[in-house]
Design an enzyme around this catalytic site. Structure first.
Site, PDB file in Angstrom:
ATOM      1  N   CYS A 175       0.714  -1.185  -0.011  1.00 10.11           N
ATOM      2  CA  CYS A 175       0.015  -0.014   0.165  1.00 10.11           C
ATOM      3  C   CYS A 175       0.712   1.225  -0.062  1.00 10.11           C
ATOM      4  O   CYS A 175       1.865   1.413  -0.881  1.00 10.11           O
ATOM      5  CB  CYS A 175      -0.867   0.082   1.081  1.00 10.11           C
ATOM      6  SG  CYS A 175      -0.111  -0.224   2.674  1.00 10.11           S
ATOM      7  N   ARG A 176       0.739   2.305   0.925  1.00 12.87           N
ATOM      8  CA  ARG A 176       1.377   3.430   1.015  1.00 12.87           C
ATOM      9  C   ARG A 176       2.704   3.222   1.517  1.00 12.87           C
ATOM     10  O   ARG A 176       3.411   4.433   1.876  1.00 12.87           O
ATOM     11  CB  ARG A 176       0.372   4.470   1.547  1.00 12.87           C
ATOM     12  CG  ARG A 176      -0.767   4.524   0.827  1.00 12.87           C
ATOM     13  CD  ARG A 176      -1.920   5.481   1.644  1.00 12.87           C
ATOM     14  NE  ARG A 176      -3.183   5.588   1.024  1.00 12.87           N
ATOM     15  CZ  ARG A 176      -4.292   5.692   1.427  1.00 12.87           C
ATOM     16  NH1 ARG A 176      -4.310   5.222   2.954  1.00 12.87           N
ATOM     17  NH2 ARG A 176      -5.394   5.705   0.683  1.00 12.87           N
TER      18      ARG A 176
END
Length: 218
Positions: A175-176
Site C-alpha cells: 500500500c502506501r
C-alpha cells in the site's frame, strides 16, 4: 478568582464549543458579522435554536452582539483567539488519530504469521512469475503510479476479488508504506481464508524512491 472558580469558568467556555451547531455558527461568523436571521438560514437552523446557541456563545465571550435598528448582529469576539482554539482542538484530534493508528499497527504486526518481503526478494520473485502482487490502495492512487505487474484490489473489494488469486501461489500485498494499515488488513483477511500471503516491507513511495520502475494507468 479562586482555582475552582477559574476551572469552572474554563469548563463553561470549553463546553460552549462542544456542540456541532455552535461550531458551525462560529465558522460562518469567521467571514464577518451577520444577523440572527441570516445565521439561522446559513446554518440551516430554526431562529429559536440559533438564538439559544448564540446566547451560549455570548456567555462564553466567543461572540459579541450589536443592535442595528430592529436587527441584532453577531460577530466573533476575537477571531485570532478562536482560530487558536480550533487549531489546538485539531492538533489533539490528529494526535489521537495517530495514536490509534499506531496501536492498530502494533496489533497487526503482532498477528503477522510471516515476515514481510523485501523489495529485492519481490523483484526476484516477480521476474520468476512466482508471486501474485496486489496493490490495496484506492483505484485513483493505483492509476497515479504502481509497481509493474500489480493487480489493483482496493481493500474494500478484497472479498469480491478472491477468485482472481491462484490458490497455489503466494500473494504479496502493498500500500502506501510501513505506516499504512491497508496491507496489514489485507494480509490478515487473506490469511484467515487460508491463503499464503505476505506484505511488502514498505510501500510505493519507498519503491519509487529506490529508483525502481513505477507505471501509471491512463
Amino acid at each position: 478568582m479562586s482555582k475552582d472558580n477559574d476551572l469552572n469558568d474554563l469548563a463553561e467556555r470549553a463546553g460552549a464549543l462542544g456542540n456541532t451547531h455552535r461550531l458551525t455558527l462560529l465558522e460562518i461568523l469567521k467571514k464577518g458579522p451577520l444577523s440572527v436571521d441570516e445565521l439561522a438560514s446559513r446554518a440551516n437552523l430554526s431562529l429559536p435554536n440559533t438564538s439559544r446557541h448564540l446566547q451560549v456563545l455570548r456567555r462564553a465571550s466567543l461572540v459579541e452582539a450589536q443592535r442595528e435598528g430592529k436587527y441584532v448582529f453577531y460577530r466573533l469576539g476575537e477571531i485570532s483567539e478562536y482560530k487558536a482554539l480550533i487549531a489546538a482542538l485539531r492538533a489533539v484530534r490528529e494526535r489521537n488519530a495517530a495514536a490509534v493508528r499506531d496501536l492498530r499497527l502494533d496489533y497487526l504486526r503482532a498477528r503477522e504469521q510471516l515476515e514481510p518481503i523485501s523489495r529485492e526478494e519481490l523483484l526476484s520473485r516477480l521476474k520468476d512469475d512466482a508471486v501474485t502482487l496486489i496493490d490495496v490502495r484506492p483505484e485513483s492512487e493505483f492509476s497515479s503510479g504502481h509497481i509493474p505487474g500489480a493487480l489493483n484490489v482496493p481493500l474494500g473489494l478484497l472479498e469480491a476479488c478472491i477468485g482472481q488469486f491462484p490458490s497455489t501461489q503466494e500473494i504479496v500485498a502493498y500500500c502506501r508504506g510501513p505506516h499504512c494499515i491497508l496491507s496489514f488488513e489485507a494480509v490478515a483477511a487473506l490469511q484467515a481464508l487460508g491463503y499464503k500471503v505476505r506484505r511488502l516491507e514498505d510501500g510505493l513511495p519507498q519503491w519509487s524512491a529506490a529508483g525502481l520502475s513505477v507505471v501509471t494507468t491512463p
